[in-house]
Design a protein around this motif. Structure first.
Motif, mmCIF file in Angstrom:
data_model
loop_
_atom_site.group_PDB
_atom_site.id
_atom_site.type_symbol
_atom_site.label_atom_id
_atom_site.label_comp_id
_atom_site.label_asym_id
_atom_site.label_seq_id
_atom_site.Cartn_x
_atom_site.Cartn_y
_atom_site.Cartn_z
ATOM 1 N N PHE A 209 -44.779 5.716 -18.924
ATOM 2 C CA PHE A 209 -45.602 4.501 -18.856
ATOM 3 C C PHE A 209 -45.507 3.641 -20.489
ATOM 4 N N LEU A 210 -44.942 4.052 -21.435
ATOM 5 C CA LEU A 210 -45.093 3.549 -22.817
ATOM 6 C C LEU A 210 -43.974 2.713 -22.777
ATOM 7 N N GLY A 211 -44.529 1.277 -23.474
ATOM 8 C CA GLY A 211 -43.661 0.323 -23.521
ATOM 9 C C GLY A 211 -43.595 -0.579 -22.437
ATOM 10 N N GLU A 212 -44.470 -0.417 -21.304
ATOM 11 C CA GLU A 212 -44.703 -1.132 -20.195
ATOM 12 C C GLU A 212 -45.973 -1.373 -20.178
ATOM 13 N N GLU A 213 -46.235 -2.740 -19.266
ATOM 14 C CA GLU A 213 -47.523 -3.221 -19.183
ATOM 15 C C GLU A 213 -48.288 -2.506 -17.805
ATOM 16 N N THR A 214 -49.197 -1.766 -18.379
ATOM 17 C CA THR A 214 -49.904 -0.680 -17.321
ATOM 18 C C THR A 214 -51.300 -1.068 -16.941
ATOM 19 N N ARG A 215 -51.900 -1.195 -16.017
ATOM 20 C CA ARG A 215 -52.957 -1.628 -15.605
ATOM 21 C C ARG A 215 -53.581 -0.322 -14.758
ATOM 22 N N VAL A 216 -54.860 -0.056 -15.133
ATOM 23 C CA VAL A 216 -55.270 1.134 -14.252
ATOM 24 C C VAL A 216 -56.291 0.624 -13.502
ATOM 25 N N PHE A 217 -56.713 0.821 -12.161
ATOM 26 C CA PHE A 217 -57.783 0.535 -11.461
ATOM 27 C C PHE A 217 -58.217 1.596 -10.801
#
Ligand SMILES: NC(=O)c1ccc[n+]([C@@H]2O[C@H](COP(=O)([O-])OP(=O)(O)OC[C@H]3O[C@@H](n4cnc5c(N)ncnc54)[C@H](OP(=O)(O)O)[C@@H]3O)[C@@H](O)[C@H]2O)c1
Length: 285
Positions: A209-217
């Motif tokens: 996931f590094l370097g990518e916009e990641t949102r956790v719900f």
């Protein structure tokens, strides 16, 4: 206090969801369900077994309103007939804005003539989503809106998120933002006692996931999310070029029939005081 007495017309997916919503609310009374002749003779299965079934709206006695839950192409005809009998209505046919205006034109005169109200476009889309879009536009007047339905699911990233400590199950959806950059939305069902912040950080720090916009719900159940399968991402980004870059994001997974039923029932609550004519839900709220 007098309960608001409502009927459901058409007992498909939306009709069932409306009946469930009404039965769950102590301030509302489900007067009955109106079905086509071929279906009206069959009693309803549980939990609706005690709900009266009628072949025509006039069999259900005095009503505060009817929720029109018939196929899109039948909505105007059915609504007109109900208004003709002085029954106020709420409908949410899945049509675009031009279709909604046409429906309003087709029903306004009869609603005025019979002195009853009709609330149109009171579902999810049109309905609540329209309201969100209008609000986003109001808050960010100069900008671009993007809607993505059913964001794609990455099995690889879902599997990686499942490996994170504290995660019982995970589903990772991916979509491209306006800039072309990949964004990931990770839905996680946590183990009891897991710390959501720690889990979010651990997922974002995973090399995949590094370097990518990641949102956790965090969600209650990933399995039920997958079953419902209806997802949306609505975003609006300011393009005024001055000051901070305004942006708004609405992200969700849900059952569109259940959402529509909740909006319809809420709109129906207001029917008794509403002035005659055909009104658009998005303008009323
Ligand atoms: N705004 C939104 O976000 C949204 C979301 C979902 C659905 N909708 C709208 O909700 C409505 C119902 O959708 P649905 O998915 O529940 O459909 P559905 O599952 O096909 O149910 C429609 C029901 O209407 C009755 N019916 C069938 N043909 C008919 C006809 N020719 N004339 C009158 N009644 C008829 C039947 O009930 P009986 O067997 O009881 O007669 C049928 O089960 C549609 O207008 C759709 O556009 C809107």
């Amino acid at each position: 206090m007098k309960r608001t007495r409502l009927a459901v017309v058409g007992f498909g997916r939306l009709g069932r969801a409306c009946a469930e919503t009404i039965l769950a609310d102590a301030d509302l009374e489900l007067a009955g369900v109106v079905r086509r002749p071929e279906a009206a003779s069959r009693p309803l299965a549980r939990p609706f077994a005690a709900v009266p079934v009628a072949g025509h709206i006039t069999e259900l006695g005095p009503l505060d309103g009817a929720l029109v839950c018939v196929p899109t192409e039948a909505v105007v005809g059915v609504a007109r007939e109900l208004l003709q009998h002085k029954v106020p209505i709420v409908e949410c046919a899945a049509v675009d804005e031009a279709g909604l205006r046409r429906n309003q034109e087709a029903l306004h005169a009869i609603a005025l003539d019979r002195r009853v109200a009709a609330i149109l476009g009171a579902g999810w889309a049109p309905g609540a989503l329209t309201v969100f879009q209008n609000l986003f536009r109001l808050l960010i007047p100069k900008g671009e809106t993007e809607i993505t339905y059913r964001p794609g699911v990455s099995l690889h990233h879902s599997a990686a998120a499942r490996e994170v400590e504290g995660v019982r199950d995970a589903l990772c959806a991916e979509l491209r933002g306006e800039s072309g950059r990949l964004q990931r939305y990770v839905y996680v069902e946590m183990e009891p006692g897991a710390d959501p912040t720690r889990v979010s950080e651990a997922i974002a720090a995973d090399p995949l996931f590094l370097g990518e916009e990641t949102r956790v719900f965090p969600v209650e159940s990933v399995a039920s999310l997958e079953q419902e399968g209806h997802g949306i991402v609505l975003s609006r980004r300011g393009t005024s070029g001055r000051g901070i870059h305004d942006s708004l994001l609405l992200e969700g997974r849900f059952d569109a029939h259940a959402f529509s039923a909740r909006v319809m029932v809420d709109a129906a609550r207001g029917l008794p005081g509403r002035r005659p004519g055909a009104h658009l839900y998005s303008v009323l709220v």
